[in-house]
Design a protein around this motif. Sequence first.
Motif, PDB file in Angstrom:
ATOM      1  N   ALA A  67       0.672  -1.260  -0.001  1.00  0.00           N
ATOM      2  CA  ALA A  67       0.001  -0.042  -0.064  1.00  0.00           C
ATOM      3  C   ALA A  67       0.958   1.270   0.015  1.00  0.00           C
ATOM      4  CB  ALA A  67      -1.061   0.070   1.062  1.00  0.00           C
ATOM      5  N   MET A  68       2.004   1.227   0.680  1.00  0.00           N
ATOM      6  CA  MET A  68       2.887   2.362   0.843  1.00  0.00           C
ATOM      7  C   MET A  68       3.376   2.709  -0.579  1.00  0.00           C
ATOM      8  SD  MET A  68       6.675   2.513   2.813  1.00  0.00           S
ATOM      9  CE  MET A  68       5.882   1.895   4.151  1.00  0.00           C
ATOM     10  N   TYR A 108      -6.194  15.775   4.924  1.00  0.00           N
ATOM     11  CA  TYR A 108      -7.412  15.059   5.562  1.00  0.00           C
ATOM     12  C   TYR A 108      -7.673  13.989   4.275  1.00  0.00           C
ATOM     13  CZ  TYR A 108     -12.186  14.481   7.329  1.00  0.00           C
ATOM     14  OH  TYR A 108     -13.071  13.828   7.798  1.00  0.00           O
ATOM     15  N   GLY A 109      -7.783  14.173   3.219  1.00  0.00           N
ATOM     16  CA  GLY A 109      -8.143  13.002   2.176  1.00  0.00           C
ATOM     17  C   GLY A 109      -6.865  12.023   1.955  1.00  0.00           C
ATOM     18  N   MET A 110      -5.825  12.564   2.063  1.00  0.00           N
ATOM     19  CA  MET A 110      -4.773  11.538   1.896  1.00  0.00           C
ATOM     20  C   MET A 110      -4.649  10.485   3.272  1.00  0.00           C
ATOM     21  SD  MET A 110      -1.687  13.707   0.397  1.00  0.00           S
ATOM     22  CE  MET A 110      -0.229  12.318   0.797  1.00  0.00           C
ATOM     23  N   THR A 162      -5.102   5.496   5.905  1.00  0.00           N
ATOM     24  CA  THR A 162      -5.737   4.762   6.902  1.00  0.00           C
ATOM     25  C   THR A 162      -6.537   3.500   6.417  1.00  0.00           C
ATOM     26  OG1 THR A 162      -5.922   6.824   8.460  1.00  0.00           O
ATOM     27  CG2 THR A 162      -7.165   4.753   9.053  1.00  0.00           C
ATOM     28  N   ALA A 163      -7.180   3.671   5.398  1.00  0.00           N
ATOM     29  CA  ALA A 163      -7.915   2.650   4.872  1.00  0.00           C
ATOM     30  C   ALA A 163      -7.324   1.575   4.315  1.00  0.00           C
ATOM     31  CB  ALA A 163      -9.138   3.188   3.842  1.00  0.00           C
ATOM     32  N   PHE A 175      -9.581   6.709  12.005  1.00  0.00           N
ATOM     33  CA  PHE A 175      -9.057   7.936  11.640  1.00  0.00           C
ATOM     34  C   PHE A 175      -9.499   9.021  12.825  1.00  0.00           C
ATOM     35  CE2 PHE A 175     -10.047  12.086   9.001  1.00  0.00           C
ATOM     36  CZ  PHE A 175      -8.854  11.990   8.752  1.00  0.00           C
ATOM     37  N   ALA A 176      -8.780   9.374  13.457  1.00  0.00           N
ATOM     38  CA  ALA A 176      -8.955  10.193  14.588  1.00  0.00           C
ATOM     39  C   ALA A 176      -7.637  11.358  14.923  1.00  0.00           C
ATOM     40  CB  ALA A 176      -8.850   9.381  15.859  1.00  0.00           C
TER      41      ALA A 176
END
Length: 787
Positions: free
Chosen positions: A265-266, A726-728, A733-734, A745-746
């Motif tokens: 994912a990275m 915020y979007g990234m 996180t997902a 997501f906090a």
Amino acid sequence: MKALDLKLLRDLWHLRGQVLAIALVLAAACATFVMSVGVHRSLKDTRDAYYARNQFADIFVGMTRAPRSVVARLAAIPGVRSAEGTIQQYATLDFPGRAAPVRALLNGVEEAGGNRLNRLTLRAGRLPQPGSPDEVVADEAFVSANGLALGSRIEALVYGRKQTLRIVGVGLAPDYIYALAPGDIIPDDTRFGVFWIGRKALEASTDRTEAINSAALTLERGASAAEVIRAVDTVLAPYGGTGAHGRKDQQSHAFLDNELSQLNAMTKVIPPVFLLVAVFLVYIVLGRMIRTERTQIGLIKAFGYSDWAIALHYLKFALAIAVLATALGAAGGIWMGSAMTEIYARYYRFPFLFYHVAPSVILAAAGLSLGAAALGALGGMRAVAALNPAVAMSPPPPPVYRAGLVERLGKAAGFTAIGHMIVRHIARWPGRSAITVLGVALSGGLLFATTQFADSSTTMLDSFFFRAQRQDLTVTFTEPRNEDVLFALAHLPGVLRVEPVRAVPATITHGSRSERTAIEATRADTQLSLRIDRNGQMLPMPVAGLMLSRQLADKLAVRSGDRVEVTMLGGRRAREVLPVASVVDEFIGERAYAAEATLEALARDGAPAGSALLRIDPAARDAILTRLKAMPLVLGVTEKTAALVKFEQMIDENMLTMISFYIAFASAIAVGVVYNSARILFSERAHELATLRVLGYFRSEVGLVLLGELALLVVVSVPFGCVIGYGMAKLMTAMFSSDLFRLPFAPTRASYGWSVVIVLIAALGTAATVARRVQRLDMVRVLKARE
């Protein structure tokens, strides 16, 4: 060397600062790619080679007790290449002076040559010899963590009997690359180890002569694992089979596979950010370079050079930056990958783990870098090809400034003359200004997206360890027990509260989807084990039906109100259709919950306690642990505090390393964008700045014209960076969540604040470098230059 190639070298040296700034951005993309792909391939290749060399099984199954002859029946199942049965038995180890009990999992091993499947790799010493029931091979991590050595003796409680174990070998096995004790979520080598003991000795210690309680199978190429699993369950049903499963549900393999998924994912998220910024930077720098060299381009064309030759010259400029970036990025990626591999080696037990970057990875990184540079150069190449020699050799038309909306807004806001110069220039080049804002915003967004992982981890730990799990100790029993054991624990001095917990393995099916999990039950009035959702709300246990974790519900494609089929694994293998009463958003694991009455009706064994949760007086901790260690019915004890410390240690080691890398990467973006913007502004406005000095403006005021524009663009980029981050962050996180852990997501204000501060520091440092050039401005030379 051709004349254009000589010019290329001079241009690269003349613009070395901008070239290096762009190269750093591209190098960050290459480094991330090389690091993540290199570590991913190193782990995967090491795992696959280890599995193949040591015959890691494809199917695993446990049972209560079966005759050893059943192994031949398993081997005869169509599609099975080989089968092997053994005994696995948990033991409690006694270390003098240590109150906390230490657990070990004993595995039977053939004295003459070892097992055929899940083969043991000896790191030192030898295998147990026939006729030596006290000899064991201990896993390497446990030996190292507890200061043991060959010849060390350990007192153990095995199957209710005390015996002395002597370490004669140190080894590793592929089914325990990531070894966890029952009830733990992170390895603790000081409290849990894996031992291998002679088969005959373990049979005698556990009263299982010529019997087994676990089996492993390998499959023929092309065989259906699902069909084999069904056949295995049929064969072992009379012997208390607990349900066969494949590698994906094997604990060690599942954790390692989860890590590989995160590395993958990275690779998909981080490098594209750097490549996008690099494309814009190359586009801006080449565009400015071509505008500056209009006359030279016209003369070169007049001398007979083709449009393609000149366009190729500027493409070479971009590709030269990419080559430099590839060299820097490959070196940085290899170094970072080596550091990451060292961290993985602490948690994943391989006999060998070498970080190796294949040439294909470097070539792929080079392809990304060259591709991004070429894409950024396309606009400049088209402009060069379209430029007519006669037009090129004449001065470009001066920019047209007119009173517009920006001018009127400036007057209404009371801008000074310098303020008007700043906003007027931004309005004159909106595209370039927007690219600067976007580049800095992406830098801040990447910083926020990575630093907020610390917030996610903190929230996850707080929810699990402090809000959901409120016990001090978790006592696991050798087998399910009735209420009598709870009364015995409650009467131990210092025990304040005892609550039973029962978890039974089961398969839950909905339509064509089926998942293996455990159904857990606690008392309706429980105070020590709560279901807390992602909003921090406590959910009551349903009176009837099941409560599913969000991960499990998503995999089964069910929601509240749907009905699922539950098949118990082991015991009477009861099968019931139950409603899904509710779904809880948990962060760790994928589980199902039911009321005590519901689970008792499914299990039908009248034994409500598989483990017990204890709240204790801290002052009585050592005395309680000592008493528990001496109880034959106690399989193990998990201390919540010790697990929390270990979990935090693992997160800190991994996360601090990764965050430090990404701070450097994001700072490279900010430096690259701000520096290139500043140099372009300086070269464009040098004549204006020198004129202002002649007119009597102070150096500070002249510098404000340049730095004020940069500052305004950076400030404007901050809110955009927060939105992009915020979007990234939500996307990352997902993507980094898995079946084992689901990151919440906090984000906190501190994460936003630190990302902004780091970007501002990088921008200020870069701007200060350019400001020194303004202070040393040669007015005579600049004013004599041709407009």
